[in-house]
Design a protein around this motif. Structure first.
Motif, PDB file in Angstrom:
ATOM      1  N   ALA A 279       0.819  -1.211   0.000  1.00 34.03           N
ATOM      2  CA  ALA A 279       0.000   0.000   0.000  1.00 34.03           C
ATOM      3  C   ALA A 279       0.854   1.262   0.000  1.00 34.03           C
ATOM      4  O   ALA A 279       0.458   2.289  -0.567  1.00 34.03           O
ATOM      5  N   TRP A 280       2.038   1.187   0.599  1.00 28.52           N
ATOM      6  CA  TRP A 280       2.888   2.384   0.689  1.00 28.52           C
ATOM      7  C   TRP A 280       3.341   2.864  -0.692  1.00 28.52           C
ATOM      8  O   TRP A 280       3.612   4.047  -0.881  1.00 28.52           O
ATOM      9  N   LEU A 281       3.380   1.939  -1.659  1.00 29.62           N
ATOM     10  CA  LEU A 281       3.752   2.347  -3.012  1.00 29.62           C
ATOM     11  C   LEU A 281       2.713   3.283  -3.626  1.00 29.62           C
ATOM     12  O   LEU A 281       3.025   4.083  -4.502  1.00 29.62           O
ATOM     13  N   GLY A 282       1.486   3.182  -3.145  1.00 28.74           N
ATOM     14  CA  GLY A 282       0.431   4.047  -3.654  1.00 28.74           C
ATOM     15  C   GLY A 282       0.632   5.514  -3.299  1.00 28.74           C
ATOM     16  O   GLY A 282      -0.026   6.388  -3.874  1.00 28.74           O
ATOM     17  N   THR A 283       1.548   5.792  -2.367  1.00 29.61           N
ATOM     18  CA  THR A 283       1.849   7.192  -2.010  1.00 29.61           C
ATOM     19  C   THR A 283       2.900   7.801  -2.932  1.00 29.61           C
ATOM     20  O   THR A 283       3.164   9.005  -2.836  1.00 29.61           O
ATOM     21  N   GLN A 284       3.493   7.002  -3.798  1.00 32.71           N
ATOM     22  CA  GLN A 284       4.593   7.455  -4.658  1.00 32.71           C
ATOM     23  C   GLN A 284       4.043   7.911  -6.010  1.00 32.71           C
ATOM     24  O   GLN A 284       3.836   7.112  -6.915  1.00 32.71           O
ATOM     25  N   LYS A 285       3.824   9.205  -6.137  1.00 39.03           N
ATOM     26  CA  LYS A 285       3.129   9.753  -7.301  1.00 39.03           C
ATOM     27  C   LYS A 285       4.058  10.134  -8.456  1.00 39.03           C
ATOM     28  O   LYS A 285       3.572  10.506  -9.531  1.00 39.03           O
ATOM     29  N   GLU A 286       5.380  10.065  -8.262  1.00 40.06           N
ATOM     30  CA  GLU A 286       6.306  10.506  -9.298  1.00 40.06           C
ATOM     31  C   GLU A 286       7.015   9.342  -9.995  1.00 40.06           C
ATOM     32  O   GLU A 286       7.925   9.560 -10.790  1.00 40.06           O
ATOM     33  N   LEU A 287       6.601   8.136  -9.728  1.00 42.24           N
ATOM     34  CA  LEU A 287       7.264   6.971 -10.309  1.00 42.24           C
ATOM     35  C   LEU A 287       7.132   6.939 -11.824  1.00 42.24           C
ATOM     36  O   LEU A 287       6.044   7.121 -12.365  1.00 42.24           O
ATOM     37  N   TYR A 288       8.252   6.682 -12.500  1.00 43.84           N
ATOM     38  CA  TYR A 288       8.215   6.442 -13.941  1.00 43.84           C
ATOM     39  C   TYR A 288       8.917   5.128 -14.309  1.00 43.84           C
ATOM     40  O   TYR A 288       8.881   4.719 -15.468  1.00 43.84           O
ATOM     41  N   HIS A 289       9.529   4.472 -13.338  1.00 46.70           N
ATOM     42  CA  HIS A 289      10.228   3.204 -13.581  1.00 46.70           C
ATOM     43  C   HIS A 289       9.932   2.286 -12.395  1.00 46.70           C
ATOM     44  O   HIS A 289      10.365   2.548 -11.274  1.00 46.70           O
ATOM     45  N   ILE A 290       9.186   1.204 -12.647  1.00 49.66           N
ATOM     46  CA  ILE A 290       8.799   0.269 -11.591  1.00 49.66           C
ATOM     47  C   ILE A 290       9.206  -1.146 -11.975  1.00 49.66           C
ATOM     48  O   ILE A 290       8.796  -1.657 -13.021  1.00 49.66           O
ATOM     49  N   ILE A 291      10.030  -1.773 -11.138  1.00 48.73           N
ATOM     50  CA  ILE A 291      10.325  -3.198 -11.261  1.00 48.73           C
ATOM     51  C   ILE A 291      10.010  -3.851  -9.918  1.00 48.73           C
ATOM     52  O   ILE A 291      10.631  -3.536  -8.901  1.00 48.73           O
ATOM     53  N   LEU A 292       9.034  -4.744  -9.918  1.00 49.52           N
ATOM     54  CA  LEU A 292       8.710  -5.588  -8.765  1.00 49.52           C
ATOM     55  C   LEU A 292       8.643  -7.017  -9.302  1.00 49.52           C
ATOM     56  O   LEU A 292       7.568  -7.584  -9.483  1.00 49.52           O
ATOM     57  N   ARG A 293       9.769  -7.590  -9.573  1.00 45.71           N
ATOM     58  CA  ARG A 293       9.889  -8.876 -10.271  1.00 45.71           C
ATOM     59  C   ARG A 293      10.182  -9.997  -9.274  1.00 45.71           C
ATOM     60  O   ARG A 293      11.143  -9.916  -8.502  1.00 45.71           O
ATOM     61  N   ASN A 294       9.346 -11.011  -9.273  1.00 46.24           N
ATOM     62  CA  ASN A 294       9.532 -12.174  -8.403  1.00 46.24           C
ATOM     63  C   ASN A 294       9.696 -11.749  -6.942  1.00 46.24           C
ATOM     64  O   ASN A 294      10.695 -12.040  -6.296  1.00 46.24           O
ATOM     65  N   VAL A 295       8.678 -11.057  -6.446  1.00 51.25           N
ATOM     66  CA  VAL A 295       8.736 -10.560  -5.065  1.00 51.25           C
ATOM     67  C   VAL A 295       7.612 -11.137  -4.204  1.00 51.25           C
ATOM     68  O   VAL A 295       7.377 -10.668  -3.094  1.00 51.25           O
ATOM     69  N   GLY A 296       6.907 -12.155  -4.727  1.00 51.09           N
ATOM     70  CA  GLY A 296       5.945 -12.882  -3.909  1.00 51.09           C
ATOM     71  C   GLY A 296       4.563 -12.269  -3.792  1.00 51.09           C
ATOM     72  O   GLY A 296       3.797 -12.637  -2.893  1.00 51.09           O
ATOM     73  N   ILE A 297       4.190 -11.354  -4.699  1.00 50.93           N
ATOM     74  CA  ILE A 297       2.867 -10.729  -4.618  1.00 50.93           C
ATOM     75  C   ILE A 297       1.800 -11.662  -5.191  1.00 50.93           C
ATOM     76  O   ILE A 297       1.911 -12.119  -6.324  1.00 50.93           O
ATOM     77  N   SER A 298       0.763 -11.940  -4.405  1.00 56.01           N
ATOM     78  CA  SER A 298      -0.400 -12.733  -4.855  1.00 56.01           C
ATOM     79  C   SER A 298      -1.631 -11.864  -4.664  1.00 56.01           C
ATOM     80  O   SER A 298      -2.357 -11.988  -3.673  1.00 56.01           O
TER      81      SER A 298
ATOM     82  N   GLU B 201      -5.781  -0.023  -8.641  1.00 54.77           N
ATOM     83  CA  GLU B 201      -6.161   1.008  -9.595  1.00 54.77           C
ATOM     84  C   GLU B 201      -5.159   2.152  -9.629  1.00 54.77           C
ATOM     85  O   GLU B 201      -4.914   2.747 -10.682  1.00 54.77           O
ATOM     86  N   TRP B 202      -4.577   2.485  -8.459  1.00 59.27           N
ATOM     87  CA  TRP B 202      -3.646   3.615  -8.432  1.00 59.27           C
ATOM     88  C   TRP B 202      -2.458   3.401  -9.354  1.00 59.27           C
ATOM     89  O   TRP B 202      -1.910   4.365  -9.895  1.00 59.27           O
ATOM     90  N   LEU B 203      -2.028   2.149  -9.547  1.00 62.48           N
ATOM     91  CA  LEU B 203      -0.889   1.899 -10.428  1.00 62.48           C
ATOM     92  C   LEU B 203      -1.247   2.192 -11.884  1.00 62.48           C
ATOM     93  O   LEU B 203      -0.461   2.799 -12.613  1.00 62.48           O
ATOM     94  N   TRP B 204      -2.449   1.771 -12.303  1.00 63.35           N
ATOM     95  CA  TRP B 204      -2.844   2.025 -13.693  1.00 63.35           C
ATOM     96  C   TRP B 204      -2.980   3.515 -13.966  1.00 63.35           C
ATOM     97  O   TRP B 204      -2.745   3.970 -15.084  1.00 63.35           O
ATOM     98  N   LYS B 205      -3.302   4.288 -12.942  1.00 61.62           N
ATOM     99  CA  LYS B 205      -3.393   5.741 -13.122  1.00 61.62           C
ATOM    100  C   LYS B 205      -2.022   6.379 -13.389  1.00 61.62           C
ATOM    101  O   LYS B 205      -1.949   7.495 -13.906  1.00 61.62           O
ATOM    102  N   LEU B 206      -0.968   5.666 -13.044  1.00 62.71           N
ATOM    103  CA  LEU B 206       0.386   6.161 -13.305  1.00 62.71           C
ATOM    104  C   LEU B 206       0.856   5.872 -14.727  1.00 62.71           C
ATOM    105  O   LEU B 206       1.909   6.357 -15.141  1.00 62.71           O
TER     106      LEU B 206
END
Length: 367
Positions: free
Chosen positions: A255-274, A279-284
């Motif tokens: 959830a804390w990533l949703g506070t990061q409004k200036e992101l232009y490069h995101i890699i969360l690869r093989n980090v165990g998310i299920s 929606e906030w990510l698609w808005k970026l």
């Protein structure tokens, strides 16, 4: 006349102690400067003596004035060494070999140093325990070497440090919480080292200026580094780049990533998310030039249409190896789109030709 001479003599006698004191202070400053210069020269020569230099890159290190040596820069105001740049240069015209050896404790005598780059060499051994004594350091790059051991806790004393890159070494152990004290830090890169233990909010507590955080680890580490961060945590920084790979980040989307409004490069690869992608990510997406969420257990349908960022020349989205369902989405402005090994279904959209910037579409293993 006699009275005037007497007055002048009295004035001279009165001011003489002050003049003598000023001359003594100036002499002490000159002497101190000379001692500092000789100490720095000796420190550099001691460092050189412990290095292998098959290309002779340090052949200029021998004259009396170390400020004229290759890779060494001094302050115009003080003459002290403030920059040491020994990064292995990339040259096509001639062979340039990396330096080898260890990082000598003698470098800690360069107390005015604010820039240290020893990257892309073959340095080995640990980082000196007292690296924190380089209190003026603003830039430290030791990446692409064979440095081993753990990060010295004293690194938390580098309070002026703005960039720290320890990536692509063979360092291990836990990441010290003292990194969270580096209030001027803007870039932190710890990629490709087999770190263990946990990363918590304390590691980020004082990093109010952090913009680039990267801890992209080798798959061989098998997610032994764990992020232990509370779901309601609000970071003190505003990231533009985040790269986390092959760590145990969270089973739900952080959830804390949703506070990061200036992101232009995101890699969360093989980090165990299920989890479903929030929606906030698609808005970026209009500002995202790179999105990699591959090798997790993401579920749900992909939104369509979407437009991605173009400010960085080309864009990439990789959501392969998840559990995503639904039809193939129409995502505009992407150069590369990887959606293989998911549960997508339905026909390829008839207007897929509208994706004029798309060069690679990978749908391998999609059923």
């Amino acid at each position: 006349m006699a009275r005037g001479n007497t007055s002048l003599l009295f004035l001279i006698l009165l001011l003489l102690p002050l003049f003598l004191e000023l001359f003594q202070v100036k002499a002490l400053v000159i002497n101190s400067s000379t001692i500092d210069a000789e100490m720095e020269r000796k420190a550099l020569l001691e460092f050189k003596a412990g290095l292998g230099d098959p290309s002779g890159r340090l052949s200029s290190w021998g004259g009396g004035d170390c400020c004229k040596w290759k890779g060494v820069d001094c302050s115009n105001a003080t003459g002290r060494v403030i920059k040491l740049d020994l990064r292995k240069p990339y040259q096509l015209s001639e062979a340039v070999f990396p330096l080898s050896g260890q990082i000598s404790d003698s470098l800690l005598d360069l107390k005015y140093l604010n820039y240290l780059d020893l990257s892309s060499n073959e340095l080995s051994g640990p980082i000196p325990d007292s690296i924190g004594n380089l209190g003026n350091l603003r830039y430290l790059d030791l990446s692409d070497n064979s440095i081993s051991g753990s990060i010295p806790p004293s690194i938390g004393r580098l309070l002026l440090l703005e960039e720290l890159d320890l990536s692509h070494n063979i360092m291990n152990g836990t990441i010290p919480e003292g990194i969270g004290q580096l209030k001027e830090l803007q870039t932190l890169q710890l990629d490709w080292n087999p770190w263990t233990g946990a990363v918590s909010q304390i590691h980020f507590m004082g990093l109010t200026k952090l913009e680039h955080f990267s801890i992209y680890l080798s798959p061989a580490t098998k997610n032994i580094l764990v992020f232990d961060i509370k779901s309601d945590w609000i970071p003190p920084f505003s990231l533009k780049v985040i790269k986390i790979s092959n760590c145990k980040l969270s089973s739900t989307f952080p959830a804390w990533l949703g506070t990061q409004k200036e992101l232009y490069h995101i890699i969360l690869r093989n980090v165990g998310i299920s989890d479903a992608i929030p929606e906030w990510l698609w808005k970026l997406s209009p500002q995202l030039g790179w999105l990699d969420l591959s090798r997790n257990k993401l579920r749900g349908k992909l939104p369509t249409p979407l437009s991605f960022g173009t400010s960085h020349g080309w864009s990439m989205a990789d959501l392969s190896s998840n559990r995503l369902k639904g039809p193939l989405p129409l995502w505009y402005n992407l150069t590369y789109l990887r959606l293989g090994n998911n549960l997508l279904s339905g026909p390829i959209p008839s207007n897929i030709g509208d994706l004029s910037s798309l060069r690679v579409l990978a749908l391998f293993g999609t059923c």
